[in-house]
Motif scaffolding. Structure first.
Motif, PDB file in Angstrom:
ATOM      1  N   UNK A  98       0.831  -1.203   0.000  1.00 21.38           N
ATOM      2  CA  UNK A  98       0.000   0.000   0.000  1.00 21.38           C
ATOM      3  C   UNK A  98       0.866   1.254   0.000  1.00 21.38           C
ATOM      4  N   UNK A  99       1.980   1.188   0.722  1.00 21.46           N
ATOM      5  CA  UNK A  99       2.978   2.264   0.782  1.00 21.46           C
ATOM      6  C   UNK A  99       4.225   1.618   1.379  1.00 21.46           C
ATOM      7  N   UNK A 100       5.351   2.285   1.370  1.00 10.71           N
ATOM      8  CA  UNK A 100       6.550   1.666   1.943  1.00 10.71           C
ATOM      9  C   UNK A 100       6.317   1.212   3.387  1.00 10.71           C
ATOM     10  N   UNK A 128      -3.856  -5.788   7.480  1.00  8.62           N
ATOM     11  CA  UNK A 128      -2.798  -4.815   7.212  1.00  8.62           C
ATOM     12  C   UNK A 128      -1.541  -5.323   7.906  1.00  8.62           C
ATOM     13  N   UNK A 129      -0.434  -5.262   7.191  1.00  8.71           N
ATOM     14  CA  UNK A 129       0.841  -5.725   7.741  1.00  8.71           C
ATOM     15  C   UNK A 129       1.804  -4.534   7.707  1.00  8.71           C
ATOM     16  N   UNK A 130       2.448  -4.292   8.846  1.00 10.10           N
ATOM     17  CA  UNK A 130       3.396  -3.191   8.949  1.00 10.10           C
ATOM     18  C   UNK A 130       4.788  -3.746   9.191  1.00 10.10           C
ATOM     19  N   UNK A 131       5.742  -3.259   8.428  1.00 13.11           N
ATOM     20  CA  UNK A 131       7.130  -3.722   8.564  1.00 13.11           C
ATOM     21  C   UNK A 131       8.023  -2.555   8.935  1.00 13.11           C
TER      22      UNK A 131
END
Length: 144
Positions: A111-113, A141-144
């Protein structure tokens, strides 16, 4: 995760106990007798108390956490429920039944970096029954 699209992971079994159903009824205020009154529920077509459909849905994070073969994004710091498409409750989960989840990864998109969205087809199986308790397309949603 792109390489895992189409692959199915399976959780371990969990028991949906009457205590779990009662706690959910207390937390949500949904105290319909089919969930909390074994005597009255025995006289229904279900023959026993049954879990709330939303209880079954709410067990998704627990079940999905118990999938050692599920694809994971390297470096992910958190997974957040985003929502569901076409959620259907197909069969009641009787008190004391064992359930497990099967999750087939359908898509992963950036979705975005540092932020990704995954979509999985989830089926909640009831041990010993042909018809699943629930099917859904679930978005995370996955956040890295």
């Amino acid at each position: 995760m792109q390489a895992a699209i189409g692959r199915t992971a399976t959780s371990g079994w969990i028991i949906v106990s009457q205590a779990m159903i009662d706690a959910f009824a207390d937390a949500t205020g949904d105290r319909q007798f089919i969930h909390i009154d074994p005597v009255r529920a025995a006289a229904t077509p279900f023959g026993t108390t049954v879990a709330h459909g939303f209880l079954t849905l709410s067990l998704l994070p627990r079940l999905m956490e118990d999938m050692p073969d599920a694809p994971r994004l390297t470096g992910a710091t958190m997974y957040v429920n985003y929502g569901g498409n076409r959620v259907r409750f197909l069969a009641p989960v009787p008190s004391g039944a064992r359930i497990r989840a099967h999750a087939r990864l359908l898509a992963v998109e950036q979705k975005r970096p540092g932020q990704y969205r995954s979509t999985s087809e989830i089926t909640i199986e009831i041990d010993g029954q042909a018809k699943p308790a629930m099917v859904a397309e679930w978005i995370t949603q996955i956040f890295a």
